[in-house]
Motif scaffolding. Structure first.
Motif, mmCIF file in Angstrom:
data_model
loop_
_atom_site.group_PDB
_atom_site.id
_atom_site.type_symbol
_atom_site.label_atom_id
_atom_site.label_comp_id
_atom_site.label_asym_id
_atom_site.label_seq_id
_atom_site.Cartn_x
_atom_site.Cartn_y
_atom_site.Cartn_z
ATOM 1 N N ASP A 240 -4.887 -9.010 -2.567
ATOM 2 C CA ASP A 240 -6.146 -8.862 -3.299
ATOM 3 C C ASP A 240 -6.393 -10.096 -4.145
ATOM 4 O OD1 ASP A 240 -6.893 -5.914 -2.756
ATOM 5 O OD2 ASP A 240 -4.825 -5.763 -3.475
ATOM 6 N N ARG B 11 6.370 -7.634 2.082
ATOM 7 C CA ARG B 11 5.711 -8.164 0.889
ATOM 8 C C ARG B 11 6.302 -9.490 0.439
ATOM 9 N NH1 ARG B 11 6.732 -5.194 -4.738
ATOM 10 N NH2 ARG B 11 8.752 -6.150 -4.267
ATOM 11 N N GLU C 5 0.845 -1.189 0.000
ATOM 12 C CA GLU C 5 0.000 0.000 0.000
ATOM 13 C C GLU C 5 0.886 1.246 0.000
ATOM 14 O OE1 GLU C 5 -2.542 -0.223 3.343
ATOM 15 O OE2 GLU C 5 -3.815 -1.808 2.518
ATOM 16 N N SER D 95 -10.123 -7.140 0.824
ATOM 17 C CA SER D 95 -8.708 -7.480 0.780
ATOM 18 C C SER D 95 -8.228 -7.907 2.165
ATOM 19 C CB SER D 95 -7.878 -6.291 0.279
ATOM 20 O OG SER D 95 -8.341 -5.840 -0.977
ATOM 21 N N ARG E 175 2.022 -1.028 4.319
ATOM 22 C CA ARG E 175 1.610 -2.368 4.691
ATOM 23 C C ARG E 175 1.461 -3.247 3.451
ATOM 24 N NH1 ARG E 175 -0.984 -3.025 9.761
ATOM 25 N NH2 ARG E 175 -2.385 -4.576 8.822
ATOM 26 N N THR E 176 1.572 -4.541 3.655
ATOM 27 C CA THR E 176 1.398 -5.500 2.562
ATOM 28 C C THR E 176 -0.086 -5.778 2.360
ATOM 29 O OG1 THR E 176 3.532 -6.518 3.056
ATOM 30 C CG2 THR E 176 1.979 -7.802 1.737
ATOM 31 N N ARG E 177 -0.518 -5.759 1.098
ATOM 32 C CA ARG E 177 -1.926 -5.913 0.766
ATOM 33 C C ARG E 177 -2.106 -7.145 -0.117
ATOM 34 N NH1 ARG E 177 -6.272 -2.263 0.497
ATOM 35 N NH2 ARG E 177 -7.892 -2.818 -1.032
ATOM 36 N N SER F 52 -4.706 -7.475 4.827
ATOM 37 C CA SER F 52 -3.587 -6.577 5.068
ATOM 38 C C SER F 52 -2.748 -7.121 6.217
ATOM 39 C CB SER F 52 -4.087 -5.170 5.409
ATOM 40 O OG SER F 52 -3.000 -4.305 5.666
ATOM 41 N N THR F 53 -1.438 -6.807 6.186
ATOM 42 C CA THR F 53 -0.532 -7.254 7.243
ATOM 43 C C THR F 53 0.678 -6.331 7.291
ATOM 44 O OG1 THR F 53 0.869 -9.068 8.010
ATOM 45 C CG2 THR F 53 0.603 -8.853 5.651
ATOM 46 N N ARG G 188 -8.664 -8.393 7.898
ATOM 47 C CA ARG G 188 -9.595 -8.144 6.798
ATOM 48 C C ARG G 188 -9.827 -6.644 6.651
ATOM 49 N NH1 ARG G 188 -13.144 -11.903 4.352
ATOM 50 N NH2 ARG G 188 -13.869 -10.923 2.430
ATOM 51 N N GLU G 189 -9.671 -6.139 5.430
ATOM 52 C CA GLU G 189 -9.959 -4.739 5.111
ATOM 53 C C GLU G 189 -10.826 -4.723 3.858
ATOM 54 O OE1 GLU G 189 -6.487 -2.363 4.782
ATOM 55 O OE2 GLU G 189 -5.898 -2.582 6.891
#
Length: 449
Positions: free
Chosen positions: A287, A321, A278, A314, A283-285, A316-317, A310-311
């Motif tokens: 999808d 990456r 992102e 998607s 942050r790692t996303r 996220s963490t 959960r976002e």
């Protein structure tokens, strides 16, 4: 060596080169863990044994590729170098030449000759008779020479090894003349297997093994295509088109429909999960157009360490990456890395470090430090230490004493004491006790203890 022994040595050299290629390919996918002493762990040896390598030869094989700078130790891991990538795609003759060059250049001085060769192998066990560790080391060196086809089973010398021992250039033509011819075509089967009618050319073999798993290794090898092997190739940057074009050029029988369907289906599924960063938060996303995959990853217990949240549609963490991408790949999710523009990029899990450059010890700083501490009294301090050691050992000294008239007189003394800036000793020639000022002594040499 006679003709039969020479042929057997050539066959063993071919087997060694093939085994080392297998080791490098395994280390490319997953570097070997090293123990504190620099050797690979028992678990790694067990894995190599399961891959068909003789347990008693594993240490020697690792030593051969290490001497050739094809692997390097990095953070308690044994990883292949950039030179190994080129070596894997070289012909058998070039592969063997590289290994022999590394073996020759790493031989210890006791068995090397001034012409750049080595002494007869029969003399190696006697090269360092006072070194307790040398018998084991010389035995290991002889084992490597046998594995490389330089020596026969009875330690006879092969024809191509004679020129090397005499310091000549490396020439693999005599060896390769005894090896089976390489092939550049295979048979693709309807059961998703492939058969090579002979030793496949190294460059083709390396690429084919990114698409398929080799089931048997012999002059006629067998490979097996699976969804996991095709997905692995896609992770390494292959596409559906490049895979099919490569198989078309390689196959003698075309591409069977089941194999074409497997490649197409796996390629369509690959990339359903996209891993990116992102821009705003860093942050790692994660999808995906398939929400069932998002739901599955969110509750997957094997991914708990990633702390996925959960976002919306998607995940996220905070985990990096690349770490997230390889965790999803290991869990067999069809993941792919994408950049900020959404373009797929190829990730390398264990990028090969460059081969270490040969270095020559630089003793300049040490010499400079020693000279910087050398004062005007350095010679006097050294003489004091020599005289003190002679007194402790009750040694007989030849002493040069400076006389008042400027001349020098040599005396032979049995040193008995040193103190107050004076040396005491018995003059053997005159049989008298003498006391000499240390400041008058120009030199002292021990002649008897």
């Amino acid at each position: 060596a006679d003709e039969a022994a020479t042929a057997h040595a050539a066959e063993r050299a071919f087997t060694t080169v093939s085994a080392l290629a297998d080791i490098l390919l395994l280390a490319r996918d997953r570097p070997f863990a090293l123990l504190a002493g620099g050797t690979i762990s028992a678990g790694e040896k067990r894995m190599l044994s399961d891959a068909g390598m003789a347990p008693e030869s594993i240490d020697a094989l690792i030593a051969i590729v290490t001497d050739a700078a094809l692997v390097v130790q990095v953070d308690r891991q044994l990883r292949i170098t950039t030179a190994a990538e080129a070596w894997l795609r070289s012909s058998v003759g070039d592969r063997w030449s590289t290994l022999v060059r590394g073996f020759r250049d790493s031989l210890p001085r006791g068995v090397r000759t001034e012409r750049g060769g080595w002494s007869p192998a029969a003399s190696w066990p006697l090269a360092h008779p006072w070194d307790a560790a040398w018998p084991e080391r010389s035995s290991a060196l002889l084992q490597r020479a046998r594995l490389l086809g330089l020596l026969t089973d009875d330690d006879g010398e092969t024809a191509w090894a004679t020129a090397l021992r005499n310091g000549g250039d490396i020439d693999a033509s005599a060896l390769t003349a005894l090896l089976p011819a390489e092939v550049d075509r295979i048979f693709l089967q309807n059961d998703l297997s492939a058969i090579s009618p002979g030793p496949l050319a190294p460059a083709l073999d390396v690429r084919l093994r990114t698409l398929a798993t080799r089931e048997s290794a012999a002059q006629a090898s067998t490979y097996r295509f699976t969804p996991e092997s095709i997905a692995h190739a896609l992770v390494l940057g292959e596409t559906e088109q490049t895979i099919l074009e490569f198989l078309e050029s390689l196959s003698l029988t075309g591409i069977p429909q089941p194999l074409r369907y497997l490649v197409t289906q796996t390629a369509q599924r690959h990339g359903l999960v996209r891993v990116s960063v992102e821009p705003g938060t860093g942050r790692t996303r994660i999808d995906s157009s398939d929400q069932h995959l998002i739901e599955a990853m969110s509750v997957d217990q094997g991914l708990r360490a990633l702390a996925l949240t959960r976002e919306g549609a998607s995940l996220s963490t905070r985990v990096g990456r690349d770490t997230v991408y390889w965790a999803l790949t290991d869990a067999r999710y069809p993941a792919t890395l994408v950049d900020e523009a959404g373009t797929a990029i190829t990730g390398e899990r264990h990028p090969a470090p460059p081969a270490p450059a040969p270095t020559t010890p630089d003793y300049g700083p040490l010499l400079q430090a020693l000279r910087s501490h050398e004062g005007p009294d350095a010679d006097a301090a050294w003489l004091d230490r020599e005289l003190d050691a002679a007194v402790r050992a009750r040694a007989v000294l030849r002493v040069s004493v400076g006389m008042p008239d400027g001349s020098t007189r040599d005396l032979v003394l049995e040193a008995t004491g040193l103190g107050g800036g004076r040396l005491r000793g018995r003059d053997r020639a005159a049989d008298v006790e003498r006391t000499l000022p240390v400041s008058s002594i120009r030199a002292a040499t021990i002649i008897e203890q």
